[in-house]
Design a protein around this motif. Structure first.
Motif, short mmCIF file in Angstrom:
data_model
loop_
_atom_site.label_atom_id
_atom_site.label_comp_id
_atom_site.label_asym_id
_atom_site.label_seq_id
_atom_site.Cartn_x
_atom_site.Cartn_y
_atom_site.Cartn_z
N SER A 139 0.74 -1.35 0.14
CA SER A 139 0.14 -0.10 0.05
C SER A 139 1.00 1.22 0.01
O SER A 139 0.27 2.37 0.09
N SER A 142 4.01 3.45 -4.92
CA SER A 142 3.19 3.60 -6.13
C SER A 142 3.90 2.63 -7.47
O SER A 142 5.09 2.23 -7.30
N ALA A 144 4.52 4.10 -10.27
CA ALA A 144 5.60 4.86 -10.71
C ALA A 144 7.08 4.51 -10.11
O ALA A 144 8.01 4.10 -10.82
N PHE A 145 6.93 4.24 -8.73
CA PHE A 145 8.21 3.99 -7.86
C PHE A 145 8.75 2.55 -8.59
O PHE A 145 9.81 2.32 -8.45
N HIS B 29 17.04 10.24 -5.32
CA HIS B 29 15.74 9.99 -6.17
C HIS B 29 14.65 10.69 -5.47
O HIS B 29 14.62 10.88 -4.15
N ASP B 31 11.84 10.19 -3.78
CA ASP B 31 10.77 9.43 -3.12
C ASP B 31 9.52 9.87 -2.93
O ASP B 31 8.45 9.65 -2.70
N LEU B 76 5.23 11.85 -10.86
CA LEU B 76 5.05 10.40 -11.45
C LEU B 76 5.92 9.97 -12.41
O LEU B 76 6.38 8.79 -12.41
N GLY B 79 9.17 8.92 -11.04
CA GLY B 79 9.22 7.68 -10.28
C GLY B 79 8.92 7.87 -8.84
O GLY B 79 9.43 7.44 -8.04
N VAL B 80 7.94 8.89 -8.38
CA VAL B 80 7.89 9.27 -7.27
C VAL B 80 7.08 8.13 -6.26
O VAL B 80 6.35 7.21 -7.05
N LYS B 81 7.46 7.83 -5.20
CA LYS B 81 6.98 6.70 -4.36
C LYS B 81 5.59 7.21 -3.47
O LYS B 81 4.75 6.49 -3.46
N HIS B 106 -2.75 7.42 -7.64
CA HIS B 106 -1.45 7.11 -8.42
C HIS B 106 -0.42 6.66 -7.13
O HIS B 106 0.74 6.10 -7.55
N GLY B 107 -0.90 6.90 -5.80
CA GLY B 107 0.08 6.71 -5.16
C GLY B 107 -0.34 6.86 -3.47
O GLY B 107 -1.27 7.47 -3.33
N PRO B 108 0.60 6.45 -2.62
CA PRO B 108 -0.04 6.61 -0.98
C PRO B 108 -0.07 7.93 -0.46
O PRO B 108 0.96 8.97 -1.12
N ARG B 134 -6.13 2.22 -3.90
CA ARG B 134 -5.27 1.20 -4.11
C ARG B 134 -4.30 1.43 -2.92
O ARG B 134 -3.51 0.30 -2.61
N TYR B 135 -3.96 2.38 -2.52
CA TYR B 135 -3.08 2.68 -1.63
C TYR B 135 -3.32 3.48 -0.32
O TYR B 135 -4.52 3.79 0.04
N SER B 136 -2.26 3.50 0.68
CA SER B 136 -2.75 3.80 1.98
C SER B 136 -2.82 5.29 1.93
O SER B 136 -2.35 6.34 1.54
N LEU B 137 -3.94 5.71 2.91
CA LEU B 137 -4.17 7.03 3.12
C LEU B 137 -3.83 7.20 4.54
O LEU B 137 -4.16 6.69 5.35
N GLU B 138 -2.49 8.27 4.92
CA GLU B 138 -2.08 8.36 6.30
C GLU B 138 -2.78 9.64 6.79
O GLU B 138 -2.76 10.73 5.92
#
Lengths: 258, 305
Positions: A139, A142, A144-145, B29, B31, B76, B79-81, B106-108, B134-138
């Motif tokens: 989770s 991404s 993209a990562f 990078h 991140d 994105l 390549g951002v995490k 697109h990402g957490p 799809r990703y975590s919401l903090e």
């Protein structure tokens, strides 16, 4: 090619024996362990011996690196004092009971392994390709990562472990990232089973995760006899993590009990 | 900046030593992308705020939904995490839930909030956005003390009670907030986290998560207490001592309505701005700020991990 990937063993020699038996029944062309033999469970040398006798190649996880070099802690980098306390109990127990010969063997293990199957570049690592103790949670990464990791490390399939919870992502580019989870600790899912990954690498990539039931009660009793923390034993008996919770993202944490 | 020293001549005195150079941090990078979505607008005016945010403050304007989408797309491509939303107070933004929904595809995402603006309706909405993603919401809620007297000293009377109420409501709503505690004393971080976890349990939270952060002598805090002293500097730190993986500016950039900055701490500092677009802001950064010293000494990161 059928490839079995085993995540952290965490001194759970009962689960390791059951996993090896399961593997023998299913048949695999190759099997590898992605690191972290010790920690958490009892009698660390028993797992090392089982794995070495079975001739399963192994990567050097952060735990093997720390125990092998007597670094003093597991290098998970906890800032939560409770997690840090239990991590230290676990490390001290394991380091004191791992033989010098096994430590030397751990020091010599490779950190990563690469090979090519059916034109795909496969990269096996412990935490992530860029850092042995990086946590790659489903989770929290991404697409993209993960695509960038594949690019930066010239891989079409990356397999890792370290987090203890298995997952697989088929990326938009057609590449794959697999986290094999752990065979030494349940997956924080309320089940006592442990999990390993079975990959079919001919033509299309197919990734499955196999649950393995084992005599977890025997392990729990051994842990009690060794006076390991009751919190660790609870995890073995219930399938819920009680420690090492700090790094879990909200999604993975909210699925658990603690 | 270092000034080139002229070569010595036969008749001159020995040249003065060149000014000490600052270490230079490469971006290893991207991140984390920090998005200062609420600009400098906040419902509180904390006396230690490192960017001096407050009610009606529009030095950095709110970022529009389309503007955030464009920044997310830029990141994105690199390549951002993960993404962090901050301000000001993000939940003052009229489109915050929609922005989160867009970005979580697109990402957490992590939102840094003072926790005073959580209605039951908003928590239900956030739960819905988080569960559908799809990703975590903090959600990260700031505390500056473990009791009203300590916390309200920085944030204003009544804010502790409202924040604790917000934390309880988040937990009841199935969201597991991370409490970000500013260390306002010299207490050891591990001891400070332990004390915070105990206090939060006593306040009725059953699964508290805690992150501690040091104080930065920036913005309003520099007026409340003091700015950085001349000795609080990384000038002259030798290359052999410098670990490029230690600082968060090796893995993040921050965007506001005014451009791209090296990190979320230096958006009001001269030299913190690196360009208009992320692609222009990927170069190395000279660690000449007092805040760089705090990050280096404490090993802190604004990120969750």
């Amino acid at each position: 090619m059928r490839l079995a990937l085993l995540g952290g063993v965490y001194s759970n020699h009962h689960a390791l024996a059951a996993t090896l038996a399961d593997l023998a029944r299913r048949g695999a062309d190759a099997a590898l362990c992605l690191g972290d033999l010790g920690g958490f469970g009892p009698h660390p040398d028993r797992s090392v011996e089982l794995l070495r006798d079975a001739g399963i190649p192994m990567l050097r996880g952060n735990y093997d690196d720390s125990v092998g070099h007597d670094r003093g802690d597991c290098a998970c980098g906890y800032t939560d004092p409770r997690d840090q306390h239990f991590a230290q109990v676990s490390y001290d127990y394991t380091a004191a009971r791992t033989s010098p010969d096994h430590k030397a063997w751990m020091r010599a293990l490779p950190e990563q392994q690469r090979f090519e199957v059916a034109g795909r570049r496969v990269l096996l690592c412990h935490g992530s390709p860029r850092r042995v103790n990086e946590f790659l949670w489903d989770s929290a990464c991404s697409d993209a990562f993960l695509e960038w990791l594949c690019d930066a490390h010239a891989a079409d399939l990356i397999a890792c472990a370290h987090t203890g919870i298995h997952w697989h992502r088929a990326l938009p580019s057609g590449r794959h990232v697999v986290n094999a989870g752990a065979i030494g600790r349940p997956a924080n899912d309320g089940r006592t089973d442990v999990w390993y990954a079975l990959l079919e690498l001919d033509g299309a990539v197919r990734v499955g995760f196999v649950p393995v039931a084992y005599d977890h009660e025997a392990l729990a009793r051994e842990m009690e006899a060794e006076q390991l923390p009751p919190e660790f034993v609870e995890t073995i008996r219930t399938g819920w993590w009680t420690t090492c919770l700090e790094n879990l993202p909200a999604r993975e944490r909210s699925r658990g009990r603690y | 900046m270092a000034v080139p020293t002229p070569p010595p001549t036969a008749t001159s005195c020995p040249a003065p030593a060149a000014p000490a150079r600052f270490p230079v941090q490469p971006l290893l990078h991207l991140d984390a992308l920090w998005i200062q979505v609420a600009g400098t607008l906040c419902n509180l005016a904390c006396t230690h705020c490192f960017i001096s945010c407050g009610p009606g403050d529009e030095r950095h304007a709110l970022m529009g939904r389309a503007e955030v989408r464009a920044r997310v797309a830029e990141a994105l491509a690199l390549g951002v995490k993960e993404f962090y939303f901050t301000g000001g107070e993000p939940f003052l933004h009229p489109e915050m839930e929609e922005i989160l929904e867009d970005t979580l595809a697109h990402g957490p995402c992590t939102v840094l909030t003072n926790g005073t603006l959580f209605t039951r309706h908003r928590i239900a909405e956030l739960r819905c956005v988080g569960d559908g993603a799809r990703y975590s919401l903090e959600l990260r809620v700031s505390l500056d003390g473990l009791g009203a007297a300590e916390h309200d000293r920085f944030r204003g009377a009544g804010s502790f009670a409202r924040t604790i109420e917000g934390l309880r409501a988040l937990e009841e709503g199935g969201l597991l907030p991370i409490v970000t505690l500013t260390r306002t004393t010299d207490e050891d971080p591990l001891a400070s986290t332990k004390r915070a976890l105990e206090a939060l349990r006593a306040l009725g939270l059953t699964r508290p998560r805690v992150k501690t952060l040091p104080l930065f002598q920036l913005g309003r805090e520099s007026r409340r207490t003091r700015g950085y002293a001349a000795t609080e500097t990384l000038a002259g730190l030798s290359c052999g001592c410098f670990d490029p993986t230690r600082l968060q500016c090796g893995s993040c950039r921050a965007v506001t309505a005014r451009g791209v900055y090296v990190c979320p701490l230096l958006v009001e500092e001269p030299g913190g701005r690196m360009g208009d677009r992320l692609a222009e802001a990927l170069g190395p950064f000279e660690l000449e700020h007092g805040a760089c010293y705090t990050c280096w000494v404490t090993g802190m990161t604004c990120a969750n991990g």
